[in-house]
Scaffold this motif. Structure first.
Motif, PDB file in Angstrom:
ATOM      1  N   ARG A  38      11.054  -4.964  -1.904  1.00  0.00           N
ATOM      2  CA  ARG A  38      11.449  -6.105  -1.398  1.00  0.00           C
ATOM      3  C   ARG A  38      13.808  -6.094  -1.620  1.00  0.00           C
ATOM      4  N   ASP A  39      14.116  -5.401  -3.183  1.00  0.00           N
ATOM      5  CA  ASP A  39      15.147  -4.852  -3.688  1.00  0.00           C
ATOM      6  C   ASP A  39      15.924  -4.257  -2.657  1.00  0.00           C
ATOM      7  N   THR A  40      15.005  -2.851  -1.893  1.00  0.00           N
ATOM      8  CA  THR A  40      15.502  -2.154  -1.267  1.00  0.00           C
ATOM      9  C   THR A  40      15.764  -2.758   0.399  1.00  0.00           C
ATOM     10  N   GLU A  41      14.717  -3.893   0.431  1.00  0.00           N
ATOM     11  CA  GLU A  41      15.443  -4.367   2.046  1.00  0.00           C
ATOM     12  C   GLU A  41      16.239  -4.833   2.019  1.00  0.00           C
ATOM     13  N   GLN A  86      23.877   5.711  11.783  1.00  0.00           N
ATOM     14  CA  GLN A  86      23.748   5.134  10.320  1.00  0.00           C
ATOM     15  C   GLN A  86      22.640   3.334  11.047  1.00  0.00           C
ATOM     16  N   LEU A  87      23.602   3.101  11.506  1.00  0.00           N
ATOM     17  CA  LEU A  87      23.073   1.819  12.059  1.00  0.00           C
ATOM     18  C   LEU A  87      20.986   1.637  12.111  1.00  0.00           C
ATOM     19  N   THR A  88      21.793   2.555  13.656  1.00  0.00           N
ATOM     20  CA  THR A  88      19.842   2.725  14.000  1.00  0.00           C
ATOM     21  C   THR A  88      19.162   3.793  12.683  1.00  0.00           C
ATOM     22  N   GLN A  89      18.838   4.862  12.532  1.00  0.00           N
ATOM     23  CA  GLN A  89      18.246   5.377  11.198  1.00  0.00           C
ATOM     24  C   GLN A  89      18.095   3.487   9.865  1.00  0.00           C
ATOM     25  N   ILE A  90      18.930   3.096  10.454  1.00  0.00           N
ATOM     26  CA  ILE A  90      18.662   2.143   9.129  1.00  0.00           C
ATOM     27  C   ILE A  90      17.814   1.168   9.259  1.00  0.00           C
ATOM     28  N   ASP A  91      17.689   0.729  10.761  1.00  0.00           N
ATOM     29  CA  ASP A  91      16.877   0.066  11.123  1.00  0.00           C
ATOM     30  C   ASP A  91      15.533   0.030  11.671  1.00  0.00           C
ATOM     31  N   GLY A  92      15.234   1.762  11.304  1.00  0.00           N
ATOM     32  CA  GLY A  92      14.228   2.138  11.697  1.00  0.00           C
ATOM     33  C   GLY A  92      13.647   2.449   9.572  1.00  0.00           C
ATOM     34  N   THR A  93      14.407   2.649   9.340  1.00  0.00           N
ATOM     35  CA  THR A  93      14.269   3.104   8.330  1.00  0.00           C
ATOM     36  C   THR A  93      13.149   1.280   7.243  1.00  0.00           C
ATOM     37  N   SER A  95      12.098  -1.068   9.331  1.00  0.00           N
ATOM     38  CA  SER A  95      11.229  -1.029   9.869  1.00  0.00           C
ATOM     39  C   SER A  95      10.120  -0.772   9.208  1.00  0.00           C
ATOM     40  N   THR A  96       9.761   0.521   9.070  1.00  0.00           N
ATOM     41  CA  THR A  96       9.027   0.762   8.086  1.00  0.00           C
ATOM     42  C   THR A  96       8.889   0.578   6.726  1.00  0.00           C
ATOM     43  N   ILE A  97       9.676   0.367   6.025  1.00  0.00           N
ATOM     44  CA  ILE A  97       9.640  -0.385   4.054  1.00  0.00           C
ATOM     45  C   ILE A  97       8.717  -1.374   4.922  1.00  0.00           C
ATOM     46  N   GLU A  98       9.029  -2.494   6.236  1.00  0.00           N
ATOM     47  CA  GLU A  98       8.381  -4.414   5.620  1.00  0.00           C
ATOM     48  C   GLU A  98       7.283  -3.452   6.488  1.00  0.00           C
ATOM     49  N   PHE A  99       6.223  -2.414   7.091  1.00  0.00           N
ATOM     50  CA  PHE A  99       5.276  -2.871   7.512  1.00  0.00           C
ATOM     51  C   PHE A  99       4.766  -1.810   6.337  1.00  0.00           C
ATOM     52  N   GLN A 100       5.462  -1.113   4.614  1.00  0.00           N
ATOM     53  CA  GLN A 100       4.912  -1.412   3.974  1.00  0.00           C
ATOM     54  C   GLN A 100       4.398  -2.093   3.120  1.00  0.00           C
ATOM     55  N   ARG A 101       5.774  -3.160   3.245  1.00  0.00           N
ATOM     56  CA  ARG A 101       5.235  -3.977   2.426  1.00  0.00           C
ATOM     57  C   ARG A 101       4.202  -5.147   2.252  1.00  0.00           C
ATOM     58  N   GLU A 102       4.168  -5.428   3.542  1.00  0.00           N
ATOM     59  CA  GLU A 102       3.197  -6.273   4.318  1.00  0.00           C
ATOM     60  C   GLU A 102       1.802  -5.385   4.123  1.00  0.00           C
ATOM     61  N   SER A 103       1.877  -4.582   4.520  1.00  0.00           N
ATOM     62  CA  SER A 103       0.717  -3.444   3.587  1.00  0.00           C
ATOM     63  C   SER A 103       0.051  -3.864   2.589  1.00  0.00           C
ATOM     64  N   LEU A 104       0.829  -3.765   1.268  1.00  0.00           N
ATOM     65  CA  LEU A 104       0.809  -3.899   0.425  1.00  0.00           C
ATOM     66  C   LEU A 104       0.785  -5.234  -0.490  1.00  0.00           C
ATOM     67  N   GLU A 105       1.072  -6.432   0.603  1.00  0.00           N
ATOM     68  CA  GLU A 105       1.109  -7.758   0.027  1.00  0.00           C
ATOM     69  C   GLU A 105      -0.366  -7.851   0.652  1.00  0.00           C
ATOM     70  N   ASN A 106      -0.478  -7.574   1.513  1.00  0.00           N
ATOM     71  CA  ASN A 106      -2.216  -8.151   2.338  1.00  0.00           C
ATOM     72  C   ASN A 106      -3.545  -7.332   1.590  1.00  0.00           C
ATOM     73  N   SER A 107      -2.998  -6.008   1.376  1.00  0.00           N
ATOM     74  CA  SER A 107      -3.972  -4.609   0.154  1.00  0.00           C
ATOM     75  C   SER A 107      -3.759  -6.030  -1.110  1.00  0.00           C
ATOM     76  N   HIS A 108      -3.101  -6.721  -1.647  1.00  0.00           N
ATOM     77  CA  HIS A 108      -2.715  -7.037  -2.432  1.00  0.00           C
ATOM     78  C   HIS A 108      -3.839  -8.384  -2.793  1.00  0.00           C
ATOM     79  N   THR A 109      -3.284  -9.021  -2.088  1.00  0.00           N
ATOM     80  CA  THR A 109      -3.944 -10.320  -2.123  1.00  0.00           C
ATOM     81  C   THR A 109      -5.830 -10.052  -1.432  1.00  0.00           C
TER      82      THR A 109
END
Length: 228
Positions: A38-41, A86-93, A95-109
């Protein structure tokens, strides 16, 4: 040593220190990892805002110089293109971080759910260990027996008392009351013709009298014919 080298060295040193701490503790917890993501986002979102403002500035510079100063205008457009990359690269990054965070949150739940279900299973097992099926059966028998006793008590309490009357006598009394009511109704309507006090002749007596009268009439007619 340049400032950039010092920066990478500091980042590398802090990363190594963080990794060593995580290894000492057996790796980061899901909560810590989610917090880091979340801090990275947040950081990348702020950088997006910064890049978008820079792009607007470069566009304004290109418009300002136009064809009058092609070199400055083209340089501004080149910087704009790099910023957009750079803006396009950040958008992709992101998206990846958001997917990873949601997966981790679901796994934690899911992990918490499974762990709590395990606790509940152990508690249920402990409760069942303290139960004796035979005692439960005896308890249910006692409960059913007490229900029967309570039902009998209710029946005894609700049963009418002191109403042991002869039903034939009650019917006779009811008939008398109905007859009285009929008599009262007839009186209010003027009453019926009076009944003769004497005894009425029976059907056989009336028939004999009629027959005797006819015989007498026949005899009188016969005598009258002889006289003439």
């Amino acid at each position: 040593m340049s400032k950039i080298s010092k920066l990478f060295k500091g980042v590398s040193g802090s990363s190594s220190s963080s990794k060593s701490k995580h290894r000492a503790r057996g790796g980061p917890s899901p909560h810590e990892a989610i917090h880091k993501l979340r801090d990275t986002e947040d950081m990348l979102t702020k950088k997006q805002d910064y890049l978008e403002k820079r792009i607007e500035q470069e566009v304004a510079i290109a418009k300002k110089h136009g064809t009058r100063n092609k070199r400055a205008a083209l340089q501004a457009l080149k910087r704009k293109k790099r910023l957009e990359q750079q803006l396009t690269q950040i958008d992709g990054t992101l998206s990846t971080i958001e997917f990873q965070r949601e997966s981790l949150e679901n796994s934690h739940t899911n992990s918490e759910v499974v762990r709590n279900m395990g606790y509940a299973s152990q508690a249920m097992k402990k409760v069942h260990e303290s139960m004796d099926l035979n005692k439960i059966d005896d308890l249910m028998d006692d409960i059913n027996e007490q229900k029967d006793v309570a039902r009998e008590i209710n029946d005894a309490i609700s049963r009418p008392q002191g109403d042991d009357f002869d039903e034939d006598e009650l019917l006779a009394e009811l008939e008398e009351l109905e007859q009285e009511q009929m008599d009262d109704s007839m009186k209010s309507m003027g009453g019926l013709p009076s009944v003769p006090s004497g005894r009425l002749p029976s059907a056989s007596t009336s028939y004999r009298a009629t027959t005797k009268r006819r015989e007498d009439e026949d005899d009188m007619r016969m005598l009258a014919s002889w006289a003439t």
